[in-house]
Design an enzyme around this catalytic site. Structure first.
Site, PDB file in Angstrom:
ATOM      1  N   CYS A   1       0.830  -1.207   0.000  1.00  0.00           N
ATOM      2  CA  CYS A   1       0.000   0.000   0.000  1.00  0.00           C
ATOM      3  C   CYS A   1       0.867   1.260   0.000  1.00  0.00           C
ATOM      4  CB  CYS A   1      -0.904  -0.014   1.227  1.00  0.00           C
ATOM      5  SG  CYS A   1      -1.737   1.558   1.505  1.00  0.00           S
TER       6      CYS A   1
ATOM      7  N   CYS B   1       0.497   3.316   3.519  1.00  0.00           N
ATOM      8  CA  CYS B   1       0.899   2.814   4.836  1.00  0.00           C
ATOM      9  C   CYS B   1       2.228   3.445   5.272  1.00  0.00           C
ATOM     10  CB  CYS B   1       1.006   1.286   4.804  1.00  0.00           C
ATOM     11  SG  CYS B   1      -0.589   0.441   4.984  1.00  0.00           S
TER      12      CYS B   1
ATOM     13  N   ASP C   1       1.003  11.988  -6.419  1.00  0.00           N
ATOM     14  CA  ASP C   1       2.044  11.615  -7.371  1.00  0.00           C
ATOM     15  C   ASP C   1       1.512  11.575  -8.812  1.00  0.00           C
ATOM     16  OD1 ASP C   1       3.943  11.266  -5.269  1.00  0.00           O
ATOM     17  OD2 ASP C   1       3.069   9.310  -4.822  1.00  0.00           O
TER      18      ASP C   1
ATOM     19  N   HIS D   1      -4.314   0.545   7.961  1.00  0.00           N
ATOM     20  CA  HIS D   1      -4.834   0.167   6.642  1.00  0.00           C
ATOM     21  C   HIS D   1      -6.241  -0.443   6.707  1.00  0.00           C
ATOM     22  CE1 HIS D   1      -4.125  -0.932   2.395  1.00  0.00           C
ATOM     23  NE2 HIS D   1      -4.691  -2.100   2.656  1.00  0.00           N
TER      24      HIS D   1
ATOM     25  N   ASN E   1     -13.274   9.429  -2.106  1.00  0.00           N
ATOM     26  CA  ASN E   1     -13.913   8.341  -2.841  1.00  0.00           C
ATOM     27  C   ASN E   1     -13.749   7.091  -1.996  1.00  0.00           C
ATOM     28  OD1 ASN E   1     -14.477   9.926  -5.114  1.00  0.00           O
ATOM     29  ND2 ASN E   1     -12.475   9.511  -6.023  1.00  0.00           N
TER      30      ASN E   1
ATOM     31  N   SER F   1      -8.880   3.468  -5.840  1.00  0.00           N
ATOM     32  CA  SER F   1      -7.926   2.434  -6.235  1.00  0.00           C
ATOM     33  C   SER F   1      -7.145   1.874  -5.046  1.00  0.00           C
ATOM     34  CB  SER F   1      -6.984   2.974  -7.309  1.00  0.00           C
ATOM     35  OG  SER F   1      -6.495   4.248  -6.959  1.00  0.00           O
TER      36      SER F   1
ATOM     37  N   HIS G   1      -7.030   1.783   1.686  1.00  0.00           N
ATOM     38  CA  HIS G   1      -6.506   2.504   2.854  1.00  0.00           C
ATOM     39  C   HIS G   1      -7.351   3.769   3.052  1.00  0.00           C
ATOM     40  CE1 HIS G   1      -2.901   3.252   5.531  1.00  0.00           C
ATOM     41  NE2 HIS G   1      -3.594   4.367   5.651  1.00  0.00           N
TER      42      HIS G   1
ATOM     43  N   HIS H   1      -8.502   7.173   3.079  1.00  0.00           N
ATOM     44  CA  HIS H   1      -7.856   8.409   2.612  1.00  0.00           C
ATOM     45  C   HIS H   1      -8.816   9.260   1.803  1.00  0.00           C
ATOM     46  CE1 HIS H   1      -7.620   6.162  -1.154  1.00  0.00           C
ATOM     47  NE2 HIS H   1      -7.280   7.272  -1.780  1.00  0.00           N
TER      48      HIS H   1
ATOM     49  N   GLN I   1      -8.858  13.156  -0.779  1.00  0.00           N
ATOM     50  CA  GLN I   1      -8.049  13.964  -1.686  1.00  0.00           C
ATOM     51  C   GLN I   1      -8.441  15.437  -1.559  1.00  0.00           C
ATOM     52  OE1 GLN I   1      -7.315  12.545  -5.696  1.00  0.00           O
ATOM     53  NE2 GLN I   1      -8.511  10.707  -5.325  1.00  0.00           N
TER      54      GLN I   1
END
Ligand SMILES: O=P(O)(O)O[C@H]1O[C@H](CO)[C@@H](O)[C@H](O)[C@H]1O
Ligand SMILES: O=P(O)(O)O[C@H]1O[C@H](CO)[C@@H](O)[C@H](O)[C@H]1O
Lengths: 348, 348
Positions: free
Chosen positions: A52, A55, A78, A115, A155, A163, A166, A168, A170
């Site tokens: 991941c 992590c 990235d 995770h 999302n 995708s 974990h 998270h 944005q």
């Protein structure tokens, strides 16, 4: 002929925030479903996954190594859709082919080093730390005069194009106002100019009276199914106080926001006893763009599921070509969500 | 600093037909995909399926029996989202909760008695018979003064919410103008009033000069990836002649339309050598709504796939909350579609 009844007859409802209308077909879930059934992703994840990229201690695509973080963690995406160093420029062929460059900054926020968790499984203090980071990132991006709008979102679930499981979210920030924000600005400005009160203050006052679309009413915040909801279980969290952005939240509001976030997402998970997929995000006033006193902070939840954990609502065909359409009433959806426990089924 | 280049730098492009802008991130497909992979539906179907509600001779949900039809077949949707006998009425709570009733008629059109076929596998004469039925249905619905707009469309593939693989489309007609049609009417009217020519006539003239977004140019019709396409392989068929609706097509245009439909959908199937999913539909002038000389008939194709037969573009998060966004340039997609054979891989 019968009298028109919004609970029974096909009709359109106006979205106050965008000015658009949505087609509601209350009778339509009676149709049998022979279509696509989704596969459920595995929900038993380890607390740490060496593959991941979120992590702690793992290496990301650009070769950098994640710190051994204890709460939340933020970094520049990235694979950002928007880049800070985009050259300015426009393109115009006869008023027919029109383009303009768009610069921006995209960030990724890990909500927890663990995770295996999701937002509804974090503790309230842990969610408060995520809110602290959202506040800090918002203030930081807003201090860049090239940025006019900051979209914080999550999302959740692979059915929502996420995708990585974990926990998270944005942040995409950019130099111009996106479509939905432009529409919401116009609608809120019109109301505020005419009435001297924010559109959402007046709206939640009516909803708190009518009660039938309220999912949770707490100190400082309300969670409800908007009268004009498009997605079957769409909801919105609205701050009772008329503030423009998350930066203005007091400490008491921060705690209350963490609590309602945990409870609303727990209700979602309880609905089908799965980790409930959605796209969620805050709508906030534009920045570096003059006075936006009309703006009232709120957060939308757009979950795709309709009938069960594996049958979603498809926004296709008529919806793509003509108009958004929903198959159950917002009142019915609110009633179902209201009847769910505020405590997550795995924590009961 | 470098010069702004639409092939390379993030930018927004204006959709001429709606006036909205789409965010284009040319560099973004470089990101690795670890997300959801779709399962492919079985593509080897029998010519007749006794459980299919569209096959000749079978019984439908309402108990009626399909005729033993030889070409195409139309009937009123057994689970219509819009109903003809909806009582008129409006609903308004303080200008905050606003609704109005919406009446309409929904039809289903089977394209062929053969359960195993799809549009690109029909013969040109068979597609011409489908077009004849579209013309007839359009004229028939338009003769009802309560109908103001007629949406002809097809959802193809279970990934597009199509609940039955039998080749078929739908028609939803209604008493008011849906959102997308209202926007396209405004944009086309503005152009037509100012220039005296239709917006799409001027647009395809530029595209035929630039060539890089053209997929197919034939007599009477052009298929292209619009400059403002949102979906990775989105295309549009435009009639070279400025006509308002399909009813005005001459016999020669009907044949040419059947041919370009077959060739464009064959290219789509050839792209990943699968039955390519999409939602497609014609946009046509409103009816029983005064003069709409500005309107120029066209047909949109919105296919969900991005990278392969099993990885789609997710319009989630940023896209739902802020603005449509695409990851490859329209020019790149047009080049790929142009390089595909016009002959279906199963017919080569
Ligand atoms: O009518 P169908 O094919 O059962 O249903 C499909 O198309 C409709 C019109 O585009 C959508 O509203 C539905 O969500 C979709 O599943
Ligand atoms: O950035 P991610 O999570 O890889 O990608 C996901 O979210 C983005 C922003 O909502 C979308 O543009 C992508 O289509 C989706 O797959």
């Amino acid at each position: 002929m019968q009298k028109f009844d919004v609970k029974e007859h096909p009709h359109t409802r106006q979205n106050l925030l965008t000015g658009d209308w949505v087609l509601v077909s209350p009778h339509r879930t009676k149709r049998p479903w022979q279509g696509k059934v989704e596969t459920l992703p595995d929900d038993n994840r380890p607390s740490y996954d060496e593959k991941c990229y979120l992590c702690p201690g793992n290496t990301r695509a650009d070769g950098s190594v994640n710190p051994d973080y204890k709460d939340s963690f933020v970094f520049t995406n990235d694979f950002s859709a928007l880049l800070a160093d985009t050259p300015e420029g426009t393109y115009d062929v006869g008023g027919l082919l029109k383009a303009k460059s768009e610069a921006g900054i995209c960030r990724v926020i890990s909500f927890s080093p663990d995770h295996s968790l999701t937002l509804p499984r974090l503790t309230v203090p842990a969610i408060e730390k995520v809110i602290d980071l959202w506040k800090k990132e918002f203030a930081d991006l807003a201090s860049n005069p090239a940025i006019k709008y900051i979209q914080i979102f999550e999302n959740k679930g692979e059915i929502m194009g996420c995708s990585n499981p974990h926990p998270h979210g944005q942040i995409w920030s950019q130099g111009s106002l996106p479509l939905e924000i432009a529409k919401e600005t116009t609608q809120q400005k019109n109301w505020f100019t005419e009435k001297g009160r924010s559109l959402l203050s007046d709206y939640i006052a009516v909803e708190l009276q009518e009660k039938e679309r309220i999912v949770l009413e707490k100190e400082h915040f309300v969670a409800l199914v908007p009268f004009w909801a498009v997605w079957p279980y769409e909801t919105m969290i609205v701050s009772k106080r008329h503030v423009q952005t998350i930066v203005q939240f007091t400490d008491a509001e921060k705690t209350a926001f963490a609590e309602i976030l945990k409870k609303l997402t727990a209700k979602y998970d309880n609905l089908f006893e799965i980790s409930f997929p959605y796209s969620a995000g805050m709508h906030q006033a534009p920045v570096n763009d003059g006075d936006h006193a009309e703006w009232h902070w709120h957060m939308h939840f757009f979950p795709p599921l309709l009938r069960s954990a594996t049958v979603k609502k498809f926004m296709v065909g008529y919806e793509m070509l003509a108009n958004p359409q929903r198959d159950v009433t917002p009142e019915w959806a609110a009633e179902r969500l209201r009847s769910m426990s505020e405590v997550h089924y795995k924590e009961q």
